[in-house]
Scaffold this motif. Structure first.
Motif, PDB file in Angstrom:
ATOM      1  N   ALA A  62       0.843  -1.189   0.000  1.00 34.33           N
ATOM      2  CA  ALA A  62       0.000   0.000   0.000  1.00 34.33           C
ATOM      3  C   ALA A  62       0.881   1.243   0.000  1.00 34.33           C
ATOM      4  O   ALA A  62       2.065   1.197   0.342  1.00 34.33           O
ATOM      5  CB  ALA A  62      -0.905  -0.008   1.229  1.00 34.33           C
ATOM      6  N   LEU A  63       0.307   2.363  -0.393  1.00 36.60           N
ATOM      7  CA  LEU A  63       1.029   3.629  -0.393  1.00 36.60           C
ATOM      8  C   LEU A  63       0.290   4.635   0.474  1.00 36.60           C
ATOM      9  O   LEU A  63      -0.951   4.684   0.476  1.00 36.60           O
ATOM     10  CB  LEU A  63       1.151   4.192  -1.813  1.00 36.60           C
ATOM     11  N   GLY A  64       1.051   5.448   1.216  1.00 35.75           N
ATOM     12  CA  GLY A  64       0.474   6.557   1.954  1.00 35.75           C
ATOM     13  C   GLY A  64       0.060   7.668   1.009  1.00 35.75           C
ATOM     14  O   GLY A  64       0.345   7.643  -0.188  1.00 35.75           O
ATOM     15  N   GLU A  65      -0.594   8.677   1.556  1.00 30.45           N
ATOM     16  CA  GLU A  65      -1.188   9.723   0.742  1.00 30.45           C
ATOM     17  C   GLU A  65      -0.168  10.433  -0.143  1.00 30.45           C
ATOM     18  O   GLU A  65      -0.377  10.575  -1.358  1.00 30.45           O
ATOM     19  CB  GLU A  65      -1.899  10.723   1.653  1.00 30.45           C
ATOM     20  N   ASP A  66       0.938  10.886   0.431  1.00 30.95           N
ATOM     21  CA  ASP A  66       1.929  11.628  -0.356  1.00 30.95           C
ATOM     22  C   ASP A  66       2.564  10.757  -1.431  1.00 30.95           C
ATOM     23  O   ASP A  66       2.747  11.197  -2.572  1.00 30.95           O
ATOM     24  CB  ASP A  66       3.018  12.207   0.562  1.00 30.95           C
ATOM     25  N   ASP A  67       2.908   9.525  -1.062  1.00 31.42           N
ATOM     26  CA  ASP A  67       3.524   8.623  -2.037  1.00 31.42           C
ATOM     27  C   ASP A  67       2.545   8.260  -3.152  1.00 31.42           C
ATOM     28  O   ASP A  67       2.924   8.109  -4.313  1.00 31.42           O
ATOM     29  CB  ASP A  67       4.011   7.347  -1.345  1.00 31.42           C
ATOM     30  N   GLN A 105      -5.513   4.261   1.101  1.00 31.26           N
ATOM     31  CA  GLN A 105      -6.578   5.246   1.261  1.00 31.26           C
ATOM     32  C   GLN A 105      -6.536   6.228   0.086  1.00 31.26           C
ATOM     33  O   GLN A 105      -5.529   6.888  -0.144  1.00 31.26           O
ATOM     34  CB  GLN A 105      -6.398   6.014   2.573  1.00 31.26           C
ATOM     35  N   VAL A 106      -7.642   6.301  -0.645  1.00 30.70           N
ATOM     36  CA  VAL A 106      -7.749   7.253  -1.749  1.00 30.70           C
ATOM     37  C   VAL A 106      -8.625   8.403  -1.262  1.00 30.70           C
ATOM     38  O   VAL A 106      -9.849   8.337  -1.281  1.00 30.70           O
ATOM     39  CB  VAL A 106      -8.338   6.601  -3.014  1.00 30.70           C
TER      40      VAL A 106
END
Length: 414
Positions: A34-39, A57-58
């Motif tokens: 998964a990727l965090g918001e900034d990434d 989380q999108v």
């Protein structure tokens, strides 16, 4: 030649998704976790289709940074990790797999119901520690016991049927009107279900109103010595109270597959107040993680997002009206038009096309709350002035021009 269309797949959906997207004209890029918001914002540069599972989380901030994203595929059941309204307002369709892993979740629930009722975790742990403890204490058959299913949707209903075949008596509670299958009995309230159930299992969706639905009050309404399962959503349950009830013997055992805060990738540390408790089964959100389920999900979701991107079909979309206009051999262009659900929009669109000499071959309209969606096939030349006029309408959210077979023009996004 225009820019290459790209699909970004996160969290390892089944590899069968890749050739489906490739055949639809997309270059597939994968990232294992998964990727965090900034990434995620950085990774979405130049991406048309996004595929995720439950760990990414999108948010509206992500969508603000990439309003040109065409579709999002959730390669799972839940979509609460996606801001659905924000996506709809940008004409970004969201698809999930509401049926593809149902059987896998049901089989895990059945296995855990039997394991908890026979206290297999306790017996297994003792044996691995080198202790022979042959006893029937605390072990029961599931036959004749009462299973309480909270949430009688796709998973709850199939579990109901399988559980009855094992000899369990089934009661269920759902806030919506649902047809009872087999000999299952609907209870009038959650409290009534909890009072009679030897095993309680949660199978509700991730809508915000369900957050915290199972706390101290519900645990104290359960039968003494009942077992508890949550293979649904982590934020539904007060796990600190569940720990307390297991330690004092009020709850005889628990199986938990979902947690409020889950690690983003394999190998990351996992913390929970439920670790190292007797007769507690903890699994890393694998209810639908069988090869069969993931293959089905990969096929289903990849096909849906590709078909929306290339044909405007929203069949089984989560956040847009569900439409599917059959292909026409004589149509040269397809217009996919997302707009605010305001009276008179369709008439104005058709008037605009007519005034610019565009011939409508076929058309379908649907609405969902504040959103309207129109798919229109044009069999004549498509004047750019007509496209510009519709794009500039006050209620327009997004207009895409999809070239049909025989047209030399590339797809456009206005």
């Amino acid at each position: 030649m225009g820019p290459v269309a790209r699909a970004l797949l996160l969290e390892n959906p089944h590899p069968d998704a890749d050739p489906i997207l490739s055949r639809a004209g997309f270059e597939v890029v994968r990232h294992p976790g998964a990727l965090g918001e900034d990434d995620l914002i950085e990774a979405l540069a130049g991406v048309d289709l996004l595929g995720i599972r439950s760990g990414t989380q999108v948010t509206e901030r992500v969508l603000d940074a990439h309003p040109g994203l065409t579709a999002i595929g959730a390669f799972c059941i839940g979509t609460n990790q996606i801001d659905l309204r924000a996506a709809a307002r940008r004409g970004i369709a969201v698809f999930n797999a509401p049926f593809s892993n149902t059987r896998s979740v049901v089989e895990l629930a059945v296995a855990e119901i039997i394991a908890l009722t026979r206290r297999l975790t306790v017996r297994d742990k003792a044996m691995h520690a080198g202790t022979w403890d042959k006893t029937s204490s605390g072990s029961h058959e599931v036959r004749g016991r009462t299973l309480g299913i909270v949430g009688y949707g796709n998973i709850g209903t199939q579990l109901s049927v399988v559980a009855e075949a094992l000899g369990l008596r089934v009661v269920f509670y759902d806030t919506a009107e649902k047809l009872a299958l087999g000999n299952a009995h609907r209870t009038g309230s959650l409290a009534e279900l909890l009072a009679v159930s030897d095993i309680v299992t949660l199978h509700v969706d991730g809508r915000p109103g369900n957050a915290g639905m199972f706390d101290r009050r519900q645990f104290e309404q359960m039968k003494h010595g009942a077992a508890f399962l949550n293979l649904s959503r982590g934020f539904l349950v007060d796990y600190a109270t569940l720990r307390e009830k297991i330690l004092d013997g009020s709850i005889s055992g628990a199986a938990v597959d979902v947690f409020p805060n889950e690690p983003r990738g394999n190998g990351d540390p996992f913390e929970s107040e439920l670790r190292n408790l007797p007769n507690v089964i903890l699994t890393p959100h694998v209810g639908g993680s069988t090869q069969e389920a993931q293959e089905n999900i990969g096929h289903f979701v990849a096909g849906k997002i590709a078909k929306y991107a290339n044909a405007g079909s929203t069949d089984l979309a989560v956040n847009l009206p569900r439409l599917s206009l059959p292909a026409s051999d004589s149509a040269r262009y397809r217009i996919a038009f997302v707009h605010r659900n305001t009276p008179g929009v369709l008439a104005l669109v058709n008037q605009t096309f007519a005034e610019h000499g565009a011939n409508i071959e076929g058309q379908i309209l649907g609405t969902l709350g504040e959103i309207g969606y129109v798919v229109t096939d044009i069999s004549s030349e498509l004047p750019r002035e007509a496209v510009a006029a519709v794009s500039e309408m006050e209620d327009t959210l997004r207009l895409r021009v999809l070239a049909r077979p025989g047209s030399s023009d590339a797809d456009e996004d206005e």
